[in-house]
Design a protein around this motif. Structure first.
Motif, PDB file in Angstrom:
ATOM      1  N   ILE A  42       0.843  -1.202   0.000  1.00 35.58           N
ATOM      2  CA  ILE A  42       0.000   0.000   0.000  1.00 35.58           C
ATOM      3  C   ILE A  42       0.879   1.253   0.000  1.00 35.58           C
ATOM      4  O   ILE A  42       0.658   2.194  -0.771  1.00 35.58           O
ATOM      5  CB  ILE A  42      -0.962  -0.006   1.211  1.00 35.58           C
ATOM      6  CG1 ILE A  42      -1.978  -1.135   1.046  1.00 35.58           C
ATOM      7  CG2 ILE A  42      -1.650   1.344   1.370  1.00 35.58           C
ATOM      8  CD1 ILE A  42      -2.799  -1.415   2.290  1.00 35.58           C
ATOM      9  N   ILE A  43       1.906   1.273   0.847  1.00 36.20           N
ATOM     10  CA  ILE A  43       2.802   2.429   0.929  1.00 36.20           C
ATOM     11  C   ILE A  43       3.572   2.614  -0.374  1.00 36.20           C
ATOM     12  O   ILE A  43       3.699   3.721  -0.886  1.00 36.20           O
ATOM     13  CB  ILE A  43       3.759   2.288   2.130  1.00 36.20           C
ATOM     14  CG1 ILE A  43       2.967   2.397   3.437  1.00 36.20           C
ATOM     15  CG2 ILE A  43       4.872   3.328   2.084  1.00 36.20           C
ATOM     16  CD1 ILE A  43       3.735   1.975   4.668  1.00 36.20           C
ATOM     17  N   ARG A  44       4.078   1.519  -0.934  1.00 42.70           N
ATOM     18  CA  ARG A  44       4.819   1.621  -2.200  1.00 42.70           C
ATOM     19  C   ARG A  44       3.932   2.134  -3.325  1.00 42.70           C
ATOM     20  O   ARG A  44       4.366   2.946  -4.141  1.00 42.70           O
ATOM     21  CB  ARG A  44       5.406   0.269  -2.582  1.00 42.70           C
ATOM     22  CG  ARG A  44       6.636  -0.069  -1.801  1.00 42.70           C
ATOM     23  CD  ARG A  44       7.289  -1.328  -2.305  1.00 42.70           C
ATOM     24  NE  ARG A  44       8.504  -1.573  -1.557  1.00 42.70           N
ATOM     25  CZ  ARG A  44       8.910  -2.768  -1.183  1.00 42.70           C
ATOM     26  NH1 ARG A  44       8.222  -3.838  -1.504  1.00 42.70           N
ATOM     27  NH2 ARG A  44      10.034  -2.898  -0.505  1.00 42.70           N
ATOM     28  N   ASN A  45       2.692   1.661  -3.391  1.00 40.66           N
ATOM     29  CA  ASN A  45       1.773   2.121  -4.434  1.00 40.66           C
ATOM     30  C   ASN A  45       1.466   3.613  -4.280  1.00 40.66           C
ATOM     31  O   ASN A  45       1.415   4.348  -5.260  1.00 40.66           O
ATOM     32  CB  ASN A  45       0.486   1.304  -4.424  1.00 40.66           C
ATOM     33  CG  ASN A  45       0.692  -0.110  -4.918  1.00 40.66           C
ATOM     34  OD1 ASN A  45       1.677  -0.414  -5.589  1.00 40.66           O
ATOM     35  ND2 ASN A  45      -0.226  -0.996  -4.574  1.00 40.66           N
ATOM     36  N   ALA A  46       1.272   4.057  -3.055  1.00 43.07           N
ATOM     37  CA  ALA A  46       1.010   5.481  -2.813  1.00 43.07           C
ATOM     38  C   ALA A  46       2.250   6.313  -3.151  1.00 43.07           C
ATOM     39  O   ALA A  46       2.135   7.402  -3.716  1.00 43.07           O
ATOM     40  CB  ALA A  46       0.599   5.700  -1.359  1.00 43.07           C
ATOM     41  N   ALA A  47       3.426   5.791  -2.845  1.00 38.43           N
ATOM     42  CA  ALA A  47       4.671   6.515  -3.108  1.00 38.43           C
ATOM     43  C   ALA A  47       4.900   6.725  -4.599  1.00 38.43           C
ATOM     44  O   ALA A  47       5.489   7.724  -5.009  1.00 38.43           O
ATOM     45  CB  ALA A  47       5.852   5.763  -2.501  1.00 38.43           C
ATOM     46  N   ALA A  48       4.423   5.797  -5.402  1.00 33.19           N
ATOM     47  CA  ALA A  48       4.630   5.884  -6.849  1.00 33.19           C
ATOM     48  C   ALA A  48       3.955   7.104  -7.457  1.00 33.19           C
ATOM     49  O   ALA A  48       4.361   7.578  -8.516  1.00 33.19           O
ATOM     50  CB  ALA A  48       4.135   4.612  -7.525  1.00 33.19           C
ATOM     51  N   THR A  49       2.940   7.637  -6.791  1.00 35.29           N
ATOM     52  CA  THR A  49       2.216   8.795  -7.323  1.00 35.29           C
ATOM     53  C   THR A  49       2.297  10.027  -6.415  1.00 35.29           C
ATOM     54  O   THR A  49       1.658  11.031  -6.691  1.00 35.29           O
ATOM     55  CB  THR A  49       0.731   8.440  -7.548  1.00 35.29           C
ATOM     56  OG1 THR A  49       0.158   8.043  -6.301  1.00 35.29           O
ATOM     57  CG2 THR A  49       0.580   7.317  -8.560  1.00 35.29           C
ATOM     58  N   ALA A  50       3.089   9.927  -5.354  1.00 32.61           N
ATOM     59  CA  ALA A  50       3.169  11.026  -4.385  1.00 32.61           C
ATOM     60  C   ALA A  50       3.940  12.212  -4.947  1.00 32.61           C
ATOM     61  O   ALA A  50       4.906  12.056  -5.684  1.00 32.61           O
ATOM     62  CB  ALA A  50       3.842  10.542  -3.105  1.00 32.61           C
ATOM     63  N   LYS A  51       3.507  13.406  -4.590  1.00 33.67           N
ATOM     64  CA  LYS A  51       4.219  14.632  -4.929  1.00 33.67           C
ATOM     65  C   LYS A  51       5.315  14.838  -3.885  1.00 33.67           C
ATOM     66  O   LYS A  51       5.105  14.604  -2.701  1.00 33.67           O
ATOM     67  CB  LYS A  51       3.250  15.809  -4.907  1.00 33.67           C
ATOM     68  CG  LYS A  51       3.887  17.145  -5.227  1.00 33.67           C
ATOM     69  CD  LYS A  51       2.857  18.266  -5.129  1.00 33.67           C
ATOM     70  CE  LYS A  51       3.416  19.588  -5.537  1.00 33.67           C
ATOM     71  NZ  LYS A  51       4.492  20.104  -4.707  1.00 33.67           N
ATOM     72  N   ILE A  52       6.470  15.249  -4.344  1.00 27.62           N
ATOM     73  CA  ILE A  52       7.580  15.532  -3.433  1.00 27.62           C
ATOM     74  C   ILE A  52       7.682  17.044  -3.242  1.00 27.62           C
ATOM     75  O   ILE A  52       7.770  17.790  -4.209  1.00 27.62           O
ATOM     76  CB  ILE A  52       8.921  14.998  -3.995  1.00 27.62           C
ATOM     77  CG1 ILE A  52       8.850  13.503  -4.260  1.00 27.62           C
ATOM     78  CG2 ILE A  52      10.074  15.343  -3.059  1.00 27.62           C
ATOM     79  CD1 ILE A  52       8.722  12.637  -3.038  1.00 27.62           C
TER      80      ILE A  52
END
Length: 102
Positions: free
Chosen positions: A9-19
């Motif tokens: 879940i965290i990896r999937n969210a990280a793939a689209t997260a804004k930095i």
């Protein structure tokens, strides 16, 4: 999805997260928004990272690092072994001549 691993879940969210890049003071900045924060020290010898972020965030982390200058990442300090802090160390973008310290 029910029963899905929290890591997935965290990896999937990280793939689209804004930095978000926040300049703290002088040549010290922090990258926030994808798992663990990444501290960046920029200087004439290149960039030093404290923690490396999540592998799934590679493109946006690279973009955020580029916004801090063209100098390559030369050093990486991992504060601990969790995947959201060490994922980027396996990326080719880290640099072939960089140094890693545990």
């Amino acid at each position: 999805m029910e029963g899905e691993s929290p890591v997935v879940i965290i990896r999937n969210a990280a793939a689209t997260a804004k930095i978000n890049v926040t300049k703290l003071r002088g040549n010290v900045s922090v990258l926030e928004g994808s798992g663990g924060n990444i501290t960046v020290l920029t200087g004439p010898d290149g960039k030093l990272l404290v923690d490396a972020g999540i592998t799934a965030s590679r493109p946006v982390i690279a973009e955020a690092l580029a916004s801090l200058g063209d100098d390559p990442v030369k050093h990486l300090i991992n504060t601990h072994w969790h995947f959201d802090h060490t994922g980027r160390q396996r990326m080719a973008a880290f640099g072939r001549r960089g140094n890693q310290r545990a």
